[in-house]
Design an enzyme around this catalytic site. Structure first.
Site, PDB file in Angstrom:
ATOM      1  CB  THR A  24       4.244   2.571  -5.972  1.00 41.04           C
ATOM      2  OG1 THR A  24       4.460   1.120  -5.698  1.00 41.04           O
ATOM      3  CG2 THR A  24       2.949   2.527  -6.731  1.00 41.04           C
ATOM      4  NE  ARG A  36       3.250  -7.873  -1.975  1.00 40.18           N
ATOM      5  CZ  ARG A  36       3.440  -6.502  -2.282  1.00 40.18           C
ATOM      6  NH1 ARG A  36       3.992  -5.961  -3.357  1.00 40.18           N
ATOM      7  NH2 ARG A  36       2.874  -5.411  -1.326  1.00 40.18           N
ATOM      8  CB  VAL A  37       0.052  -9.384  -7.051  1.00 41.88           C
ATOM      9  CG1 VAL A  37      -0.649  -8.248  -7.467  1.00 41.88           C
ATOM     10  CG2 VAL A  37       0.608 -10.515  -8.256  1.00 41.88           C
ATOM     11  N   GLY A  38       0.853  -7.004  -5.080  1.00 44.12           N
ATOM     12  CA  GLY A  38       0.412  -5.947  -4.084  1.00 44.12           C
ATOM     13  C   GLY A  38      -0.812  -5.168  -4.607  1.00 44.12           C
ATOM     14  CG  ASP A  39      -1.616  -1.187  -3.063  1.00 41.76           C
ATOM     15  OD1 ASP A  39      -0.477  -1.583  -2.972  1.00 41.76           O
ATOM     16  OD2 ASP A  39      -2.127  -0.289  -3.176  1.00 41.76           O
ATOM     17  CB  THR A  59       2.315   4.894  -3.197  1.00 42.95           C
ATOM     18  OG1 THR A  59       3.651   4.612  -2.658  1.00 42.95           O
ATOM     19  CG2 THR A  59       1.967   6.345  -2.817  1.00 42.95           C
ATOM     20  N   GLY A  60       1.815   2.040  -0.912  1.00 40.30           N
ATOM     21  CA  GLY A  60       2.138   1.903   0.292  1.00 40.30           C
ATOM     22  C   GLY A  60       2.317   0.374   0.723  1.00 40.30           C
ATOM     23  N   GLY A  79       1.155  -2.885   0.489  1.00 40.84           N
ATOM     24  CA  GLY A  79       0.105  -3.259  -0.383  1.00 40.84           C
ATOM     25  C   GLY A  79      -0.859  -4.163   0.310  1.00 40.84           C
TER      26      GLY A  79
END
Lengths: 174, 135
Positions: free
Chosen positions: B1, B29-32, B51-52, B54
């Protein structure tokens, strides 16, 4: 007001997984991104332009998990997400699950500037990118051998029922 | 990211984040990162890119939480960033980092992993880059 730009290239960096050449390349790419963004600010352009300029450099650099050099999904694809927000007007644009858009942050900006929507995903987002004349690339553009090998390692660990061995193949980090 | 936050000469803030997600992800899947308020957020006082892990950033609405602490709680920006990234998220089981920039030009780069690629530059044009905790 004195313009300021701050960037990151991900929190998954580990010293053991990186040789000197990779470290130097990462530092050079970060510095290049900072200069690209700062040039926009120095020219009196909005903060949004600086953010897009800096992130575009990082998306084009293969050592970061975004754009070229992105990690692979279980199905062996590079699947990209991005978002942008303007603090002065609460405007925002976001995209998710695209495979052909060369610079996802530029598409997020187009969603914000050229549509009535905030978020677009998948094929629809790519159709919008095409309509806006944004650069599309063959999905192979995003592939790097290092990321491919990370996927192979993660697949083997998964098949063996093992926990992921390190942060590079951990479930939650690219 | 990857991400960036900027403050321009007119005092406007902006934030952006771009990512390839996580290795071996499935099911769309979708992260933050692309979720406004979770991995990316900006208002008149505060801009954040995360960044981490999500899922934890989404449940914590991490980026908005940092800015809300500054806006409504009058919390110091660095304390707000530290509280969310290095206390709230680890307490829930997540990890990662963020870059946070205020309208006064002060910024924070909290993270709780071994390293975070990061850098900043001011009006003088001198880039500063760091990778590891001890950089």
């Amino acid at each position: 007001v004195r313009p300021v730009l701050v960037i990151h290239g991900g929190a998954g960096v580990i010293r053991a997984g990186m040789d000197r050449a990779e470290e130097d390349a990462a530092r050079a790419a970060l510095a290049q991104a900072l200069r690209a963004g700062q040039a926009e600010l120095a020219a009196g352009k909005p903060a949004l332009d600086a953010v897009v300029a800096a992130i575009t450099v990082l998306e084009d650099a293969p050592m970061f998990n975004a754009g070229r050099g992105a990690v692979f999904t279980h199905d062996g694809k590079n699947e990209l997400d991005a978002a942008l927000m303007d603090g002065s007007g609460r405007r925002a644009g976001a995209i998710a699950g695209v495979h052909r858009v060369k610079n996802p942050i530029v598409l997020a900006r187009a969603v914000m500037d050229k549509s009535r929507h905030v978020m677009m995903v998948g094929d629809g987002a790519e159709a919008f990118a095409r309509e806006q004349g944004l650069p599309l690339v063959d999905p192979s553009y995003f592939r790097t051998e290092k990321r491919w090998q990370q996927l192979q390692k993660a697949l083997k660990e998964e098949a063996a029922g093992q926990a992921h061995a390190d942060v590079e193949t951990a479930k939650h980090f690219g | 990211t990857v991400g960036a936050v900027a403050l321009d000469a007119q005092g406007r803030l902006a934030a952006g984040t771009s990512t390839g997600g996580m290795t071996n992800k499935r099911y769309g899947r979708v992260g933050d990162s692309p979720i406004i308020g979770s991995g990316t957020y900006a208002d008149a006082r505060c801009a954040v890119s995360g960044t981490g892990w999500g899922e934890y950033y989404i449940r914590a609405v991490a980026a908005h939480d940092i800015c809300a602490r500054v806006a409504y709680g009058k919390q110091d920006l660095r304390e707000a960033a530290e509280s969310v990234i290095n206390r709230e998220i680890p307490a829930a089981g997540g990890n990662g980092g963020a870059i946070v920039l205020g309208a006064d030009g002060r910024f924070a780069l909290p993270f709780n992993t071994e390293g975070m690629y990061r850098g900043w530059i001011d009006a003088k044009g001198e880039p500063q880059v760091a990778l590891f905790k001890d950089d």
